[in-house]
Design a protein around this motif. Structure first.
Motif, PDB file in Angstrom:
ATOM      1  N   ALA A 163     -11.052  54.305 -44.254  1.00 18.91           N
ATOM      2  CA  ALA A 163     -10.864  53.398 -43.120  1.00 18.91           C
ATOM      3  C   ALA A 163     -11.346  51.999 -43.495  1.00 18.91           C
ATOM      4  O   ALA A 163     -12.461  51.809 -43.966  1.00 18.91           O
ATOM      5  CB  ALA A 163     -11.635  53.926 -41.913  1.00 18.91           C
ATOM      6  N   HIS A 164     -10.476  51.013 -43.278  1.00 17.52           N
ATOM      7  CA  HIS A 164     -10.794  49.644 -43.693  1.00 17.52           C
ATOM      8  C   HIS A 164      -9.948  48.657 -42.900  1.00 17.52           C
ATOM      9  O   HIS A 164      -8.990  49.027 -42.228  1.00 17.52           O
ATOM     10  CB  HIS A 164     -10.519  49.450 -45.193  1.00 17.52           C
ATOM     11  CG  HIS A 164      -9.074  49.580 -45.563  1.00 17.52           C
ATOM     12  ND1 HIS A 164      -8.434  50.792 -45.662  1.00 17.52           N
ATOM     13  CD2 HIS A 164      -8.122  48.643 -45.844  1.00 17.52           C
ATOM     14  CE1 HIS A 164      -7.167  50.604 -45.983  1.00 17.52           C
ATOM     15  NE2 HIS A 164      -6.948  49.300 -46.090  1.00 17.52           N
ATOM     16  N   GLU A 165     -10.327  47.393 -42.991  1.00 17.69           N
ATOM     17  CA  GLU A 165      -9.474  46.308 -42.520  1.00 17.69           C
ATOM     18  C   GLU A 165      -9.062  45.499 -43.752  1.00 17.69           C
ATOM     19  O   GLU A 165      -9.777  45.471 -44.741  1.00 17.69           O
ATOM     20  CB  GLU A 165     -10.225  45.388 -41.537  1.00 17.69           C
ATOM     21  CG  GLU A 165     -10.725  46.097 -40.281  1.00 17.69           C
ATOM     22  CD  GLU A 165     -12.024  46.842 -40.536  1.00 17.69           C
ATOM     23  OE1 GLU A 165     -12.930  46.270 -41.167  1.00 17.69           O
ATOM     24  OE2 GLU A 165     -12.119  48.008 -40.115  1.00 17.69           O
ATOM     25  N   ASP A 166      -7.913  44.852 -43.676  1.00 15.90           N
ATOM     26  CA  ASP A 166      -7.473  44.023 -44.794  1.00 15.90           C
ATOM     27  C   ASP A 166      -8.179  42.670 -44.758  1.00 15.90           C
ATOM     28  O   ASP A 166      -8.604  42.204 -43.712  1.00 15.90           O
ATOM     29  CB  ASP A 166      -5.953  43.837 -44.744  1.00 15.90           C
ATOM     30  CG  ASP A 166      -5.218  45.137 -45.045  1.00 15.90           C
ATOM     31  OD1 ASP A 166      -5.855  46.077 -45.571  1.00 15.90           O
ATOM     32  OD2 ASP A 166      -4.012  45.219 -44.759  1.00 15.90           O
ATOM     33  N   PRO A 195      -6.154  40.718 -33.647  1.00 13.84           N
ATOM     34  CA  PRO A 195      -7.185  41.580 -34.237  1.00 13.84           C
ATOM     35  C   PRO A 195      -6.769  42.160 -35.580  1.00 13.84           C
ATOM     36  O   PRO A 195      -5.613  42.530 -35.786  1.00 13.84           O
ATOM     37  CB  PRO A 195      -7.339  42.689 -33.192  1.00 13.84           C
ATOM     38  CG  PRO A 195      -5.989  42.784 -32.548  1.00 13.84           C
ATOM     39  CD  PRO A 195      -5.436  41.373 -32.541  1.00 13.84           C
ATOM     40  N   SER A 196      -7.716  42.217 -36.486  1.00 13.10           N
ATOM     41  CA  SER A 196      -7.543  42.915 -37.761  1.00 13.10           C
ATOM     42  C   SER A 196      -7.955  44.359 -37.530  1.00 13.10           C
ATOM     43  O   SER A 196      -9.128  44.662 -37.334  1.00 13.10           O
ATOM     44  CB  SER A 196      -8.426  42.259 -38.826  1.00 13.10           C
ATOM     45  OG  SER A 196      -8.356  42.954 -40.035  1.00 13.10           O
ATOM     46  N   THR A 197      -6.972  45.247 -37.522  1.00 18.37           N
ATOM     47  CA  THR A 197      -7.189  46.607 -37.039  1.00 18.37           C
ATOM     48  C   THR A 197      -7.560  47.563 -38.177  1.00 18.37           C
ATOM     49  O   THR A 197      -6.967  47.519 -39.253  1.00 18.37           O
ATOM     50  CB  THR A 197      -5.911  47.108 -36.339  1.00 18.37           C
ATOM     51  OG1 THR A 197      -5.558  46.172 -35.319  1.00 18.37           O
ATOM     52  CG2 THR A 197      -6.140  48.462 -35.692  1.00 18.37           C
ATOM     53  N   THR A 198      -8.525  48.408 -37.911  1.00 21.94           N
ATOM     54  CA  THR A 198      -8.922  49.428 -38.874  1.00 21.94           C
ATOM     55  C   THR A 198      -7.765  50.398 -39.115  1.00 21.94           C
ATOM     56  O   THR A 198      -7.108  50.854 -38.176  1.00 21.94           O
ATOM     57  CB  THR A 198     -10.142  50.204 -38.335  1.00 21.94           C
ATOM     58  OG1 THR A 198     -11.188  49.272 -38.059  1.00 21.94           O
ATOM     59  CG2 THR A 198     -10.639  51.221 -39.346  1.00 21.94           C
TER      60      THR A 198
END
Length: 311
Positions: A189-192, A243-246
């Motif tokens: 799980a991450h955001e770019d 939003p930068s989404t996970t």
């Protein structure tokens, strides 16, 4: 169950106001949207995937010729189990290659944007790899025009901020998973990090997005649709309006786990000297500025690469 919508980008020219409103609503809700009607030649996508698969099939010692230690994987090859999602205990189950922007070697950004490497064992890797880089770069510019209009910025606001962007095309190979009960996932799980990410060929299962309600929502595309999501730099620039989404790539719970998975994201970055301060259009009494220090996109990138164990 809510779904990430698929929108036809040709409507930007025929039905602009409605398209911009629908696109903006998708990004505010999910941080993700699927884009169809983009006009990228399927033969370019297929040819690129074929070249990338042939590279990943080479012996490990051949691939390691293109590994540049200490570079953060900026160009060339990064082997299996190196990148680790922020705060994760386990490295990702993937190997990848980086293609970057070709810039004049006397550019002011030459010290942070090295020349590309090209594997001599796969003769058409360069033609397909850079062809796909340029096609996705152009599509990303079109998406950014609509995103700019949605938040009250001029249509071309982003163009002089991304025309020398430190963008990356990343062919990824997730090898078959042959053991049971391994703790690693294909991509934790991450955001770019970047402005926006364009993922071509997301037809294989595994990609999941974390919704506002805390549910993991699978995304697969139909036809030639490309998944486009917001990264942390654009989240910062828009003061979290976008939003930068996970998201993550999970291991399939069926026989597909025993098959390799390939994907090719394009990480569209701003120019290295762009300052990532929230734009005034996105700072309101209801959404006061979340950032009190300025930072360039290159400073931000270096900070994040350290966090994910690439440098």
């Amino acid at each position: 169950m809510k779904n990430v919508p698929t929108l036809d980008i040709r409507r930007y020219d025929t039905d602009r106001d409605a398209f911009v409103a629908e696109l903006g609503a998708a990004y505010r809700e999910f941080g993700f949207c699927c884009i169809s009607g983009h006009g990228i030649d399927p033969a370019l996508v297929d040819g690129a995937y074929d070249a990338f698969k042939r590279f990943f099939a080479l012996p490990a010692e051949t691939k390691m010729k293109y590994h540049v230690p200490g570079s953060g994987g900026a160009r060339g090859y990064t082997p299996f189990k190196v990148e680790t999602a922020k705060d994760s205990s386990y490295p990702d189950l993937k190997e990848f290659w980086h293609v970057g922007r070709e810039i004049p070697r006397d550019s002011k950004f030459a010290d942070v944007m090295p020349p590309n490497l090209w594997p001599e064992e796969v003769p058409n890797f360069k033609a397909y790899g850079y062809g796909l880089f340029e096609a996705l770069d152009q599509l990303g510019t079109r998406v950014l025009r609509a995103l700019a209009l949605h938040i009250g910025l001029p249509e071309n606001y982003f163009e002089d901020k991304t025309d020398q962007g430190n963008s990356i095309l990343r062919p990824i190979h997730y090898p078959p998973i042959t053991e049971d009960n391994i703790p690693n996932v294909r991509a934790g799980a991450h955001e770019d990090i970047n402005f926006i990410t364009l993922l071509v060929g997301a037809s294989a299962e595994g990609l999941e997005v974390l919704t506002r309600e805390g549910q993991w929502l699978p995304i697969t595309t139909r036809g030639d649709a490309i998944v486009v999501n917001i990264g942390d730099m654009l989240q910062r620039l828009t003061n979290h309006v976008y939003p930068s989404t996970t998201h993550r790539v999970v291991n399939p719970q069926n026989d597909n786990a025993r098959k390799p998975r390939y994907s090719v994201p394009f990480f569209l970055h701003p120019n290295p000297d762009v300052v990532l301060d929230p734009v005034p259009q996105c700072v309101t009494p209801d959404n006061p500025s979340r950032y009190d220090t300025s930072m360039t996109s290159h400073e931000y990138l270096m900070q994040r690469l350290r966090e994910i164990k690439l440098i």
